[in-house]
Design a protein around this motif. Structure first.
Motif, PDB file in Angstrom:
ATOM      1  N   VAL A  21      14.783  75.798  37.433  1.00 52.85           N
ATOM      2  CA  VAL A  21      15.297  74.651  38.179  1.00 52.85           C
ATOM      3  C   VAL A  21      14.205  74.161  39.115  1.00 52.85           C
ATOM      4  O   VAL A  21      13.462  74.958  39.697  1.00 52.85           O
ATOM      5  CB  VAL A  21      16.577  75.023  38.963  1.00 52.85           C
ATOM      6  N   GLY A  22      14.081  72.843  39.216  1.00 60.44           N
ATOM      7  CA  GLY A  22      13.143  72.239  40.147  1.00 60.44           C
ATOM      8  C   GLY A  22      13.889  71.543  41.273  1.00 60.44           C
ATOM      9  O   GLY A  22      14.995  71.031  41.074  1.00 60.44           O
ATOM     10  N   VAL A  23      13.278  71.517  42.468  1.00 60.17           N
ATOM     11  CA  VAL A  23      13.928  70.963  43.649  1.00 60.17           C
ATOM     12  C   VAL A  23      13.146  69.747  44.146  1.00 60.17           C
ATOM     13  O   VAL A  23      11.963  69.857  44.478  1.00 60.17           O
ATOM     14  CB  VAL A  23      14.020  72.016  44.775  1.00 60.17           C
ATOM     15  N   LEU A  24      13.806  68.610  44.187  1.00 63.64           N
ATOM     16  CA  LEU A  24      13.251  67.377  44.734  1.00 63.64           C
ATOM     17  C   LEU A  24      13.853  67.144  46.113  1.00 63.64           C
ATOM     18  O   LEU A  24      15.079  67.012  46.238  1.00 63.64           O
ATOM     19  CB  LEU A  24      13.570  66.197  43.821  1.00 63.64           C
ATOM     20  N   LEU A  25      13.004  67.098  47.134  1.00 62.47           N
ATOM     21  CA  LEU A  25      13.456  66.861  48.502  1.00 62.47           C
ATOM     22  C   LEU A  25      12.718  65.653  49.074  1.00 62.47           C
ATOM     23  O   LEU A  25      11.487  65.560  48.970  1.00 62.47           O
ATOM     24  CB  LEU A  25      13.189  68.067  49.391  1.00 62.47           C
ATOM     25  N   GLN A  26      13.460  64.739  49.668  1.00 61.25           N
ATOM     26  CA  GLN A  26      12.858  63.584  50.328  1.00 61.25           C
ATOM     27  C   GLN A  26      13.239  63.555  51.807  1.00 61.25           C
ATOM     28  O   GLN A  26      14.341  63.994  52.175  1.00 61.25           O
ATOM     29  CB  GLN A  26      13.299  62.281  49.654  1.00 61.25           C
ATOM     30  N   ASP A  27      12.313  63.022  52.623  1.00 57.33           N
ATOM     31  CA  ASP A  27      12.620  62.852  54.038  1.00 57.33           C
ATOM     32  C   ASP A  27      13.156  61.442  54.286  1.00 57.33           C
ATOM     33  O   ASP A  27      13.386  60.668  53.348  1.00 57.33           O
ATOM     34  CB  ASP A  27      11.402  63.169  54.904  1.00 57.33           C
ATOM     35  N   GLU A  28      13.351  61.089  55.545  1.00 58.68           N
ATOM     36  CA  GLU A  28      13.990  59.820  55.891  1.00 58.68           C
ATOM     37  C   GLU A  28      13.151  58.604  55.525  1.00 58.68           C
ATOM     38  O   GLU A  28      13.672  57.488  55.416  1.00 58.68           O
ATOM     39  CB  GLU A  28      14.348  59.793  57.380  1.00 58.68           C
ATOM     40  N   SER A  29      11.861  58.800  55.296  1.00 58.31           N
ATOM     41  CA  SER A  29      11.013  57.671  54.899  1.00 58.31           C
ATOM     42  C   SER A  29      10.731  57.653  53.403  1.00 58.31           C
ATOM     43  O   SER A  29       9.942  56.839  52.927  1.00 58.31           O
ATOM     44  CB  SER A  29       9.687  57.701  55.674  1.00 58.31           C
TER      45      SER A  29
END
Length: 326
Positions: A21-29
């Motif tokens: 499994v791969g994890v994609l995380l984004q911040d508020e920008s």
């Protein structure tokens, strides 16, 4: 030692199917969190292989914590359209020579940029550094699996997809999982595969009588190394029924501890259920694996002796109909 590490002790560096499994995380920008890998010095998203008895979301949370020290409260699996990973393009040869074809899912979540101040990767050496990157300013990436994952976000942001790196042709189909079972004994093994929902013009479901158990199953079977879930579904449908589908739509992932079964050892199913449309051909059964075929109405299915939790859950999905949405 990890699941793959245990297998490598017996199998060596040769090709394995790696379920991960791969994890994609984004911040508020909209920046994406990447880790610099300890094995190559290149960058990629957090993630890793499943352990036996583990589901994808549990593994995503574990890998994120191990590789970053972070937790994400809204982490969730992507839908099958964006989340499913399989096919020859996901071949990878690690710096130590180990070869895999990666299959699995992607998870997505968000964190504030400030969360990185509290990052604390474990001491395994997998993570050299962590940083947020703009989607149009990415560093050198580790593999096609990272390029394809980041393309999910780039497409969402109206950016052109990253080109994939060259990859070898998939090896000829063989009895890979049978050979692996013989090598490692009865320990749990992952069994990635696909099954197909086929209906006739009276909205009846096609089931096949399993030759060895006498119970009813869907057309389907296990992946070969380098084969995509959809290619597996097409191949198994043709081999077991003589039918061909104009279109196959993934409708459900069947995976988790409840889908373990015993057959000369423990197997953890990782199955993708497809709905077939535009089916052509004449129903023709192989001589040994399948002894009968029958079209079942929803009401008749209550009387069918279905083989295992996997088939029961797939049939429940079909009977519910509302669940057949990608």
């Amino acid at each position: 030692m990890s699941y793959l590490g245990d297998l490598r002790a017996v199998w060596g560096s040769g090709v394995l199917i790696s379920v991960g499994v791969g994890v994609l995380l984004q911040d508020e920008s909209g920046r994406v969190l990447l880790q610099q890998r300890g094995d190559s010095g290149l960058w990629g998203t957090p993630g890793g292989g499943l352990e036996p008895g583990e589901d994808f979301l549990t593994a995503a949370r574990r890998e994120l914590l191990e590789e970053t020290g972070l937790e994400c409260s809204n982490l969730a699996l992507l839908g099958l359209g964006e989340g499913l990973v399989s096919g020859p393009e996901f071949y990878h040869r690690y710096p130590n020579g180990h070869e895999v074809y990666q299959v699995g899912m992607r998870a997505y979540g968000t964190l504030p940029a400030s969360a990185l101040e509290y990052a604390a990767p474990d001491d395994s050496g997998e993570t050299l550094a962590l940083a947020w990157f703009e989607l149009d300013g990415l560093p050198p990436l580790s593999s096609n699996i990272d390029r394809a994952k980041l393309n999910v976000l780039r497409v969402r942001a109206d950016l052109p997809p990253l080109p994939l790196l060259p990859f070898p042709e998939a090896p000829p189909h063989d009895d890979h999982l049978t050979r692996l079972r013989a090598a490692v004994g009865p320990r749990p093994l992952f069994a990635p595969g696909a099954s197909v929902l086929v209906t006739d013009d009276r909205e009846r479901l096609l089931l096949l009588r399993h030759g060895r158990t006498g119970r009813w199953v869907l057309p389907g079977g296990k992946l070969h190394p380098g084969e995509s879930f959809e290619a597996c579904a097409r191949r198994e449908l043709a081999e077991e029924t003589g039918l061909r589908a104009g279109r196959l739509t993934p409708v459900q992932l069947l995976q988790g501890p409840e889908f373990r079964y015993e057959d000369s050892g423990a197997w953890d199913s990782v199955g993708v259920l497809y709905r077939a449309e535009g089916v052509t051909g004449k129903l023709t059964l192989p001589q040994d694996e399948v002894t009968d075929a029958r079209w079942w109405s929803p009401g008749e299915l209550r009387e069918a002796e279905l083989l295992g939790m996997y088939t029961r859950r797939a049939v429940e999905t079909w009977r519910g109909r509302a669940s057949l949405v990608p």
